[in-house]
Design a protein around this motif. Sequence first.
Motif, PDB file in Angstrom:
ATOM      1  N   LEU A 130       0.817  -1.217   0.000  1.00 35.85           N
ATOM      2  CA  LEU A 130       0.000   0.000   0.000  1.00 35.85           C
ATOM      3  C   LEU A 130       0.849   1.265   0.000  1.00 35.85           C
ATOM      4  CD1 LEU A 130      -2.747  -0.961   2.619  1.00 35.85           C
ATOM      5  CD2 LEU A 130      -2.891  -1.085   0.115  1.00 35.85           C
ATOM      6  N   ILE A 131       2.102   1.150   0.431  1.00 34.13           N
ATOM      7  CA  ILE A 131       2.908   2.358   0.584  1.00 34.13           C
ATOM      8  C   ILE A 131       4.224   2.325  -0.190  1.00 34.13           C
ATOM      9  CG2 ILE A 131       1.953   2.876   2.867  1.00 34.13           C
ATOM     10  CD1 ILE A 131       4.476   1.685   4.115  1.00 34.13           C
ATOM     11  N   LYS A 132       4.601   1.145  -0.687  1.00 31.33           N
ATOM     12  CA  LYS A 132       5.903   1.024  -1.366  1.00 31.33           C
ATOM     13  C   LYS A 132       5.707   0.363  -2.724  1.00 31.33           C
ATOM     14  CE  LYS A 132      10.651  -0.465  -0.454  1.00 31.33           C
ATOM     15  NZ  LYS A 132      11.210   0.899  -0.514  1.00 31.33           N
ATOM     16  N   SER A 133       6.311   0.931  -3.740  1.00 30.98           N
ATOM     17  CA  SER A 133       6.135   0.393  -5.092  1.00 30.98           C
ATOM     18  C   SER A 133       7.446  -0.012  -5.753  1.00 30.98           C
ATOM     19  CB  SER A 133       5.435   1.421  -5.987  1.00 30.98           C
ATOM     20  OG  SER A 133       6.196   2.618  -6.060  1.00 30.98           O
ATOM     21  N   ASN A 134       8.561   0.329  -5.125  1.00 36.59           N
ATOM     22  CA  ASN A 134       9.848   0.058  -5.748  1.00 36.59           C
ATOM     23  C   ASN A 134      10.823  -0.509  -4.720  1.00 36.59           C
ATOM     24  OD1 ASN A 134      12.259   0.108  -7.202  1.00 36.59           O
ATOM     25  ND2 ASN A 134      11.662   1.942  -8.332  1.00 36.59           N
ATOM     26  N   TYR A 135      11.311  -1.729  -4.975  1.00 40.67           N
ATOM     27  CA  TYR A 135      12.251  -2.375  -4.059  1.00 40.67           C
ATOM     28  C   TYR A 135      13.648  -2.272  -4.660  1.00 40.67           C
ATOM     29  CZ  TYR A 135       8.185  -3.908  -1.545  1.00 40.67           C
ATOM     30  OH  TYR A 135       7.022  -3.903  -0.820  1.00 40.67           O
ATOM     31  N   GLN A 136      14.422  -1.322  -4.139  1.00 37.13           N
ATOM     32  CA  GLN A 136      15.694  -0.959  -4.765  1.00 37.13           C
ATOM     33  C   GLN A 136      16.890  -1.738  -4.234  1.00 37.13           C
ATOM     34  OE1 GLN A 136      15.919   3.295  -4.276  1.00 37.13           O
ATOM     35  NE2 GLN A 136      14.482   3.683  -5.939  1.00 37.13           N
ATOM     36  N   GLN A 179      18.630  -5.270  -2.185  1.00 35.74           N
ATOM     37  CA  GLN A 179      18.444  -6.707  -1.979  1.00 35.74           C
ATOM     38  C   GLN A 179      17.794  -6.992  -0.631  1.00 35.74           C
ATOM     39  OE1 GLN A 179      19.106  -8.567  -4.495  1.00 35.74           O
ATOM     40  NE2 GLN A 179      18.883 -10.632  -3.692  1.00 35.74           N
ATOM     41  N   THR A 180      18.117  -6.191   0.367  1.00 34.97           N
ATOM     42  CA  THR A 180      17.533  -6.380   1.703  1.00 34.97           C
ATOM     43  C   THR A 180      16.024  -6.159   1.668  1.00 34.97           C
ATOM     44  OG1 THR A 180      19.573  -5.708   2.806  1.00 34.97           O
ATOM     45  CG2 THR A 180      17.543  -5.580   4.092  1.00 34.97           C
ATOM     46  N   GLU A 181      15.585  -5.091   1.022  1.00 34.96           N
ATOM     47  CA  GLU A 181      14.152  -4.813   0.898  1.00 34.96           C
ATOM     48  C   GLU A 181      13.440  -5.946   0.161  1.00 34.96           C
ATOM     49  OE1 GLU A 181      14.147   0.094   0.675  1.00 34.96           O
ATOM     50  OE2 GLU A 181      14.151  -1.089  -1.172  1.00 34.96           O
ATOM     51  N   TYR A 182      14.058  -6.401  -0.897  1.00 35.91           N
ATOM     52  CA  TYR A 182      13.519  -7.478  -1.735  1.00 35.91           C
ATOM     53  C   TYR A 182      13.371  -8.768  -0.929  1.00 35.91           C
ATOM     54  CZ  TYR A 182      14.024 -10.966  -5.599  1.00 35.91           C
ATOM     55  OH  TYR A 182      13.895 -12.004  -6.476  1.00 35.91           O
ATOM     56  N   ILE A 183      14.409  -9.138  -0.186  1.00 32.43           N
ATOM     57  CA  ILE A 183      14.391 -10.366   0.615  1.00 32.43           C
ATOM     58  C   ILE A 183      13.346 -10.269   1.724  1.00 32.43           C
ATOM     59  CG2 ILE A 183      15.728 -11.749   2.248  1.00 32.43           C
ATOM     60  CD1 ILE A 183      18.200 -11.139   0.492  1.00 32.43           C
ATOM     61  N   ASP A 184      13.266  -9.121   2.378  1.00 32.59           N
ATOM     62  CA  ASP A 184      12.291  -8.932   3.458  1.00 32.59           C
ATOM     63  C   ASP A 184      10.859  -9.059   2.937  1.00 32.59           C
ATOM     64  OD1 ASP A 184      14.281  -8.584   5.298  1.00 32.59           O
ATOM     65  OD2 ASP A 184      14.102  -6.398   5.414  1.00 32.59           O
ATOM     66  N   TYR A 185      10.614  -8.466   1.775  1.00 30.80           N
ATOM     67  CA  TYR A 185       9.270  -8.542   1.212  1.00 30.80           C
ATOM     68  C   TYR A 185       8.909  -9.989   0.855  1.00 30.80           C
ATOM     69  CZ  TYR A 185       5.146  -8.002  -1.623  1.00 30.80           C
ATOM     70  OH  TYR A 185       3.875  -8.143  -2.117  1.00 30.80           O
ATOM     71  N   ILE A 186       9.813 -10.693   0.216  1.00 26.66           N
ATOM     72  CA  ILE A 186       9.539 -12.075  -0.173  1.00 26.66           C
ATOM     73  C   ILE A 186       9.356 -12.960   1.053  1.00 26.66           C
ATOM     74  CG2 ILE A 186      10.577 -14.129  -1.226  1.00 26.66           C
ATOM     75  CD1 ILE A 186      11.644 -12.382  -3.421  1.00 26.66           C
ATOM     76  N   TYR A 187      10.130 -12.693   2.098  1.00 29.31           N
ATOM     77  CA  TYR A 187       9.955 -13.479   3.328  1.00 29.31           C
ATOM     78  C   TYR A 187       8.514 -13.346   3.823  1.00 29.31           C
ATOM     79  CZ  TYR A 187      10.078 -14.948   8.173  1.00 29.31           C
ATOM     80  OH  TYR A 187       9.793 -15.580   9.355  1.00 29.31           O
ATOM     81  N   GLY A 188       8.013 -12.128   3.899  1.00 31.75           N
ATOM     82  CA  GLY A 188       6.668 -11.921   4.430  1.00 31.75           C
ATOM     83  C   GLY A 188       5.559 -12.326   3.490  1.00 31.75           C
ATOM     84  N   SER A 189       5.775 -12.160   2.192  1.00 30.81           N
ATOM     85  CA  SER A 189       4.700 -12.439   1.241  1.00 30.81           C
ATOM     86  C   SER A 189       4.658 -13.891   0.781  1.00 30.81           C
ATOM     87  CB  SER A 189       4.838 -11.534   0.007  1.00 30.81           C
ATOM     88  OG  SER A 189       6.024 -11.842  -0.709  1.00 30.81           O
ATOM     89  N   ALA A 190       5.770 -14.613   0.891  1.00 29.67           N
ATOM     90  CA  ALA A 190       5.817 -15.969   0.352  1.00 29.67           C
ATOM     91  C   ALA A 190       6.439 -17.004   1.290  1.00 29.67           C
ATOM     92  CB  ALA A 190       6.583 -15.962  -0.969  1.00 29.67           C
ATOM     93  N   ASP A 191       7.621 -16.690   1.831  1.00 31.50           N
ATOM     94  CA  ASP A 191       8.308 -17.675   2.674  1.00 31.50           C
ATOM     95  C   ASP A 191       7.450 -18.105   3.849  1.00 31.50           C
ATOM     96  OD1 ASP A 191      10.321 -17.062   0.922  1.00 31.50           O
ATOM     97  OD2 ASP A 191      11.772 -16.447   2.430  1.00 31.50           O
ATOM     98  N   VAL A 192       6.817 -17.131   4.510  1.00 32.12           N
ATOM     99  CA  VAL A 192       6.039 -17.477   5.700  1.00 32.12           C
ATOM    100  C   VAL A 192       4.792 -18.282   5.340  1.00 32.12           C
ATOM    101  CG1 VAL A 192       6.899 -15.547   7.066  1.00 32.12           C
ATOM    102  CG2 VAL A 192       4.780 -15.280   5.759  1.00 32.12           C
ATOM    103  N   VAL A 193       4.287 -18.100   4.114  1.00 32.45           N
ATOM    104  CA  VAL A 193       3.142 -18.906   3.679  1.00 32.45           C
ATOM    105  C   VAL A 193       3.592 -20.366   3.545  1.00 32.45           C
ATOM    106  CG1 VAL A 193       1.399 -19.259   1.899  1.00 32.45           C
ATOM    107  CG2 VAL A 193       2.102 -16.942   2.508  1.00 32.45           C
ATOM    108  N   GLY A 194       4.790 -20.553   2.993  1.00 30.27           N
ATOM    109  CA  GLY A 194       5.351 -21.891   2.940  1.00 30.27           C
ATOM    110  C   GLY A 194       5.544 -22.487   4.325  1.00 30.27           C
ATOM    111  N   THR A 198       7.587  -2.507  -8.741  1.00 28.65           N
ATOM    112  CA  THR A 198       8.793  -3.162  -9.245  1.00 28.65           C
ATOM    113  C   THR A 198       9.430  -3.910  -8.085  1.00 28.65           C
ATOM    114  OG1 THR A 198       9.154  -1.413 -10.883  1.00 28.65           O
ATOM    115  CG2 THR A 198      11.011  -2.841 -10.361  1.00 28.65           C
ATOM    116  N   TYR A 199       9.402  -5.238  -8.141  1.00 26.30           N
ATOM    117  CA  TYR A 199       9.911  -6.036  -7.031  1.00 26.30           C
ATOM    118  C   TYR A 199      11.392  -6.382  -7.180  1.00 26.30           C
ATOM    119  CZ  TYR A 199       5.052  -6.646  -5.564  1.00 26.30           C
ATOM    120  OH  TYR A 199       3.762  -6.430  -5.148  1.00 26.30           O
ATOM    121  N   PHE A 200      11.835  -6.696  -8.394  1.00 21.54           N
ATOM    122  CA  PHE A 200      13.246  -7.034  -8.585  1.00 21.54           C
ATOM    123  C   PHE A 200      14.098  -5.766  -8.462  1.00 21.54           C
ATOM    124  CE2 PHE A 200      11.168 -10.379 -11.271  1.00 21.54           C
ATOM    125  CZ  PHE A 200      11.523 -11.463 -10.470  1.00 21.54           C
TER     126      PHE A 200
END
Length: 279
Positions: A114-120, A122-137, A185-187
Amino acid sequence: MKSLFDAVSFKCSKLVTKSYSTSFSLAVKMLSPSIRDAIYSIYGFVRFADEIVDSFHEYEKEYLIDDFEKEYYKAMELGISLNPILNSFQHTVKEYNITDDLIQAFLKSMKMDLIKSNYQTQTEYIDYIYGSADVVGLMCLKVFVSGKEHKYEQLKNEAMRLGSAFQKVNFLRDLKDDNLILNRTYFPGINLNNFSEDSKTQIIKEIEEDFRIAYQGIVKLPMEAKFGVYTAYVYYRKLLKKLKNTPYYEIGNSRIRVSNYTKAGLLAQSFVTYKLKLV
């Protein structure tokens, strides 16, 4: 009767899964009947949260996601919710000892959309993936191992890598829609304007390494879960292969899919592999 309401709640989560994802729904059908409802309930919860931040553009998304979170914790406290998705999910959380840090990490990533659109970085990218996907796994892993902590710890890293692989494949497949429709932009450092064959190759190598490590965990899963998870793994590997063989400029202009006919073939292939105990 509360038991009837609970049964209806789990059926609602199943309906959400079937309506939003034929691929995931197919994989869940390959799980043991004893754990299917729990996985449906996890998918229903994460899908509704994701829909709030991705789709409900004409509504107050921040209010809706906050209210969704509050209603979840009310359900946990009371042991019931008139929202059937939350009602079924709170049952699964309690039965399989899904810890609150996983729920909070997931909701944090949803709110980031809702507040961030650009992950510039690697740390931001990894943190987002952890919360959006890793924890679901990890939530699903709790179900697969029946909440047994020692088994969960043994397979935790591999489950996270599988969640990461699935999410990164989705990011690559949805590059156009994420950028043009959702303005995301996630990558790190990559968008439609500078996407190239080299950047595509780099992303795919990263995903292939995630899949390599994830497979080591799949073969160690309990029998109740192994075939279903392997089916999802095979499907996403096929999707990644299609992306790998698609020129970078086509990925940026279209959405790559796996046909229903191909999915049926993959299911048959997975079944034979599983029955021959090759996985």
